[in-house]
Design a protein around this motif. Structure first.
Motif, PDB file in Angstrom:
ATOM      1  N   ARG A   1       0.838  -1.214   0.000  1.00  0.00           N
ATOM      2  CA  ARG A   1       0.000   0.000   0.000  1.00  0.00           C
ATOM      3  C   ARG A   1       0.865   1.254   0.000  1.00  0.00           C
ATOM      4  O   ARG A   1       0.575   2.232  -0.682  1.00  0.00           O
ATOM      5  N   THR A   2       1.953   1.192   0.771  1.00  0.00           N
ATOM      6  CA  THR A   2       2.877   2.329   0.808  1.00  0.00           C
ATOM      7  C   THR A   2       3.560   2.514  -0.539  1.00  0.00           C
ATOM      8  O   THR A   2       3.834   3.646  -0.961  1.00  0.00           O
ATOM      9  N   LEU A   3       3.845   1.407  -1.222  1.00  0.00           N
ATOM     10  CA  LEU A   3       4.432   1.492  -2.557  1.00  0.00           C
ATOM     11  C   LEU A   3       3.527   2.286  -3.488  1.00  0.00           C
ATOM     12  O   LEU A   3       3.996   3.061  -4.327  1.00  0.00           O
ATOM     13  N   ARG A   4       2.223   2.093  -3.344  1.00  0.00           N
ATOM     14  CA  ARG A   4       1.263   2.848  -4.139  1.00  0.00           C
ATOM     15  C   ARG A   4       1.418   4.351  -3.892  1.00  0.00           C
ATOM     16  O   ARG A   4       1.429   5.169  -4.806  1.00  0.00           O
ATOM     17  N   TRP A   5       1.557   4.727  -2.590  1.00  0.00           N
ATOM     18  CA  TRP A   5       1.776   6.147  -2.268  1.00  0.00           C
ATOM     19  C   TRP A   5       3.119   6.633  -2.812  1.00  0.00           C
ATOM     20  O   TRP A   5       3.239   7.771  -3.263  1.00  0.00           O
TER      21      TRP A   5
ATOM     22  N   GLY B   1      -5.139   7.982  -4.947  1.00  0.00           N
ATOM     23  CA  GLY B   1      -4.915   6.749  -4.207  1.00  0.00           C
ATOM     24  C   GLY B   1      -6.213   6.041  -3.865  1.00  0.00           C
ATOM     25  O   GLY B   1      -6.332   4.812  -4.008  1.00  0.00           O
ATOM     26  N   ARG B   2      -7.210   6.807  -3.425  1.00  0.00           N
ATOM     27  CA  ARG B   2      -8.504   6.215  -3.090  1.00  0.00           C
ATOM     28  C   ARG B   2      -9.192   5.669  -4.348  1.00  0.00           C
ATOM     29  O   ARG B   2      -9.896   4.659  -4.298  1.00  0.00           O
ATOM     30  N   LEU B   3      -9.011   6.338  -5.477  1.00  0.00           N
ATOM     31  CA  LEU B   3      -9.574   5.840  -6.730  1.00  0.00           C
ATOM     32  C   LEU B   3      -9.007   4.463  -7.059  1.00  0.00           C
ATOM     33  O   LEU B   3      -9.756   3.540  -7.426  1.00  0.00           O
ATOM     34  N   TYR B   4      -7.692   4.289  -6.881  1.00  0.00           N
ATOM     35  CA  TYR B   4      -7.086   2.989  -7.195  1.00  0.00           C
ATOM     36  C   TYR B   4      -7.390   1.960  -6.121  1.00  0.00           C
ATOM     37  O   TYR B   4      -7.429   0.760  -6.407  1.00  0.00           O
TER      38      TYR B   4
ATOM     39  N   LYS C   1       0.824   0.569 -12.911  1.00  0.00           N
ATOM     40  CA  LYS C   1       1.627   0.302 -11.712  1.00  0.00           C
ATOM     41  C   LYS C   1       0.818   0.525 -10.438  1.00  0.00           C
ATOM     42  O   LYS C   1       0.916  -0.250  -9.477  1.00  0.00           O
ATOM     43  N   LEU C   2       0.015   1.584 -10.417  1.00  0.00           N
ATOM     44  CA  LEU C   2      -0.803   1.885  -9.241  1.00  0.00           C
ATOM     45  C   LEU C   2      -1.832   0.788  -9.000  1.00  0.00           C
ATOM     46  O   LEU C   2      -2.059   0.378  -7.854  1.00  0.00           O
TER      47      LEU C   2
END
Length: 291
Positions: free
Chosen positions: A54-58, A114-117, A184-185
């Motif tokens: 999840r942090t990777l996404r951020w 982020g919330r969208l993904y 990627k996201l």
């Protein structure tokens, strides 16, 4: 705000009454003791890896921010989201990213993206697990459709106005979001969810004894309730309902699914505290040391 808090408490109170009516307290205690320390430890390790994903996404969205500090902010944000009613815990994201030196604009737009993904990954997981259980022949077309949606998301900016707040969001998407980044996201968000689902499957499989695809179907239903504007206090009631209903639709008994959902949800709350509490302390300690 007060109305949402009252509704949250009523939902959780009703759930508690139903839970204790269906499952005696001593049976609930046996549910928790039956997992064993080694199982809890393995589940917690998988949960921790999920939060790293999840942090990777951020990190993909906020490339200049250090991964370690983003992990702390993510952990604190999850903790406050669990503890505070009516989604007010989301404010912690803006508070702590501000302390990292991120402006409100980049913090807000990255949060929305982020919330969208998160939502897209949840829908993807729900769809994939449903197809695996009910219609495997449609799996490849379903995955193809999800990948196509992911690649097309960056072009949503073309329908946004060029001025005002939405114009700022359009500028952010134009600058930060390409089809490759979008993919990627989605992969990072989906990986995080899969690791989280695996952590819970390891924990509760002895109660349900179902295949992982069927369990993931129920897990995705529970996770979808976390995006509701109003849910039970700390998610109690709404999470279990989202978890049980998909499993019940496949023929599993309500009582067993409810025990598994309650154990899984309680584990997630405890795990979020084990990471969130020290993360919050470290974030505040760092703030005091900063010039």
């Amino acid at each position: 705000m007060i109305l949402k808090l009252v509704v949250s408490l009523l939902i959780s109170g009703a759930f508690g009454a139903i839970l204790l009516y269906l499952i005696p307290p001593e049976e609930l205690l046996r549910v928790f003791s039956s997992a064993g320390a080694e199982t809890f430890l393995l589940s917690f390790i998988l949960y921790s890896l999920s939060q790293a994903g999840r942090t990777l996404r951020w990190k993909i969205l906020l490339g200049d921010a250090p991964f370690g500090k983003l992990f702390l902010v993510n952990s604190a944000n999850i903790l406050f989201n669990n503890l505070l009613p009516a989604r007010t815990g989301e404010l912690s994201w803006f508070y702590y990213t501000r302390r990292l030196g991120l402006g409100l604009g980049i913090s807000l737009w990255s949060f929305l993206a982020g919330r969208l993904y998160d939502l897209l990954a949840l829908c993807a997981l729900f769809l994939i697990s449903y197809l695996l259980v009910s219609a495997p022949i449609l799996l490849l077309p379903g995955i193809g459709a999800l990948l196509t949606v992911s690649l097309l998301i960056p072009y949503l900016r073309l329908i946004l106005p060029v001025r005002g707040k939405l114009g700022e969001f359009r500028t952010f998407l134009d600058r930060e979001l390409t089809p490759a980044v979008s993919l990627k996201l989605l992969i990072a968000s989906l990986l995080s969810l899969l690791l989280k689902a695996l952590s819970l499957y390891v924990l509760v499989n002895h109660l349900l004894e179902v295949d992982p695809f069927l369990f993931t179907f129920g897990f995705a239903g529970g996770e979808l309730t976390t995006v509701l504007p109003v849910h039970g206090f700390m998610g109690f009631g709404t999470y279990e309902a989202g978890f049980v209903l998909p499993l019940r639709a496949t023929g599993l008994e309500v009582k067993e699914a409810l025990k598994a959902g309650f154990l899984a949800h309680t584990f997630l709350l405890i795990s979020s505290f084990l990471w969130g509490a020290p993360a919050t302390a470290l974030l505040h300690t760092h703030s005091r040391k900063s010039p």
